[in-house]
Design an enzyme around this catalytic site. Structure first.
Site, PDB file in Angstrom:
ATOM      1  N   HIS A  52      49.540  39.929  40.580  1.00  0.00           N
ATOM      2  CA  HIS A  52      49.606  38.866  41.600  1.00  0.00           C
ATOM      3  C   HIS A  52      51.404  38.566  40.575  1.00  0.00           C
ATOM      4  O   HIS A  52      50.800  37.154  40.005  1.00  0.00           O
ATOM      5  CB  HIS A  52      48.675  37.738  40.986  1.00  0.00           C
ATOM      6  CG  HIS A  52      47.109  38.282  41.289  1.00  0.00           C
ATOM      7  ND1 HIS A  52      47.069  37.717  42.706  1.00  0.00           N
ATOM      8  CD2 HIS A  52      46.226  38.820  41.203  1.00  0.00           C
ATOM      9  CE1 HIS A  52      45.986  38.581  43.136  1.00  0.00           C
ATOM     10  NE2 HIS A  52      45.610  38.653  42.331  1.00  0.00           N
ATOM     11  N   HIS A  85      41.519  46.970  40.540  1.00  0.00           N
ATOM     12  CA  HIS A  85      40.508  46.379  41.043  1.00  0.00           C
ATOM     13  C   HIS A  85      39.446  47.181  41.308  1.00  0.00           C
ATOM     14  O   HIS A  85      38.241  47.158  41.232  1.00  0.00           O
ATOM     15  CB  HIS A  85      40.683  45.068  42.320  1.00  0.00           C
ATOM     16  CG  HIS A  85      41.959  43.923  41.774  1.00  0.00           C
ATOM     17  ND1 HIS A  85      41.111  43.504  40.986  1.00  0.00           N
ATOM     18  CD2 HIS A  85      42.868  43.532  42.521  1.00  0.00           C
ATOM     19  CE1 HIS A  85      42.070  42.111  40.421  1.00  0.00           C
ATOM     20  NE2 HIS A  85      43.214  42.305  41.971  1.00  0.00           N
ATOM     21  N   CYS A 107      41.562  50.689  37.543  1.00  0.00           N
ATOM     22  CA  CYS A 107      41.002  50.051  35.877  1.00  0.00           C
ATOM     23  C   CYS A 107      39.700  50.626  35.141  1.00  0.00           C
ATOM     24  O   CYS A 107      38.860  50.868  35.524  1.00  0.00           O
ATOM     25  CB  CYS A 107      41.349  48.937  36.150  1.00  0.00           C
ATOM     26  SG  CYS A 107      40.964  48.442  33.683  1.00  0.00           S
ATOM     27  N   GLU A 137      37.499  42.993  42.849  1.00  0.00           N
ATOM     28  CA  GLU A 137      37.036  44.347  41.863  1.00  0.00           C
ATOM     29  C   GLU A 137      35.194  43.679  42.153  1.00  0.00           C
ATOM     30  O   GLU A 137      35.015  44.530  42.294  1.00  0.00           O
ATOM     31  CB  GLU A 137      37.261  43.216  41.029  1.00  0.00           C
ATOM     32  CG  GLU A 137      36.468  44.295  39.391  1.00  0.00           C
ATOM     33  CD  GLU A 137      36.602  43.577  38.074  1.00  0.00           C
ATOM     34  OE1 GLU A 137      35.878  43.703  36.999  1.00  0.00           O
ATOM     35  OE2 GLU A 137      37.574  42.712  37.446  1.00  0.00           O
TER      36      GLU A 137
END
Length: 242
Positions: A52, A85, A107, A137
């Site tokens: 972002h 995500h 991640c 996510e």
């Protein structure tokens, strides 16, 4: 930035930076994978922004990185990078079926939540995800464990019709305080077993604590980040409360 300005030690004034500020390791990893993929010269697509940060996304776009809203926009061939995500397994399967090579930048901490949710669901637990249902996510977690229910506050937990064994996990960027309240509310229920798995990212906890602590000791607090970032919005809420 010099240490005096950063710590505000010059005559009690200056610019202070909260502990834990910056991009988390999961996003840094995703950025590295994107940079490496772009070196091949092939098209690299991503369902939604990788980070972002409009300036960073503009820089990546200049190298050929393409943010898409649907796999239909990818055309034929190329690579699809799964952002930090994560992504629903069904979407990944569809992408492979369209001939897209998958680069998985999920991640590792998010992957852990996905794996836990699947294991708990398969073990017969009613899986509850503390998080924001529309967040990518959380959508990815539910893609792995479709029977999971998502709640975002303690009152929603109290309204759930529950019995037997229940397991609580969290979106990695969820509020630690809200998560503790939800866990306590579940333990008050007459249930066979309540399993609580704190899957909140430690960096998120540190960042929120550092921002909240600093906000209580300064005249003006700026939270720099994307307006559509869950992390940024939560930090702004915490700082405003101080």
């Amino acid at each position: 930035m010099g240490s005096d300005a950063q710590n505000g030690s010059a005559g009690g004034s200056g610019i202070r930076v909260a502990e834990g500020s910056g991009v988390c390791f999961g996003v840094r990893r995703a950025l590295r994978l994107a940079e490496t993929a772009l070196e091949s010269g092939e098209a690299v697509y991503c369902l939604g922004p990788l980070i972002h940060n409009p300036q960073e996304m503009e820089r990546l776009a200049g190298k050929g990185f393409r943010v898409i809203e649907s796999l239909d926009e990818a055309g034929g061939g190329g690579r699809l990078l799964i952002r930090s995500h994560g992504l629903q397994p069904g979407v990944v399967a569809e992408a492979r079926g369209r001939g897209l090579e998958i680069i998985d930048a999920t991640c590792p901490l998010v992957r852990r939540v996905q794996t836990l949710a699947v294991e708990l669901q398969e073990a017969g637990d009613r899986v509850i995800v503390a998080g924001d249902a529309p967040h990518p996510e959380v959508r990815a977690i539910r893609g792995h464990a479709p029977a999971a229910v998502v709640v975002n506050d303690v009152e929603a937990v109290r309204r759930l019709a529950l019995s037997g064994r229940v397991a609580l996990v969290a979106q990695t960027t969820f509020s630690p305080g809200a998560f503790r309240d939800m866990a306590a509310a579940l333990r008050e229920r007459d249930l066979e077993e309540v399993r609580v798995e704190d899957t909140i990212c430690a960096a998120t906890v540190e960042r929120q604590r550092g921002a909240a602590d600093l906000a209580g000791h300064v005249d003006v607090m700026f939270v720099i980040g994307g307006r559509n970032s869950a992390n940024t919005n939560r930090l702004a809420e915490l700082c405003a409360a101080r």
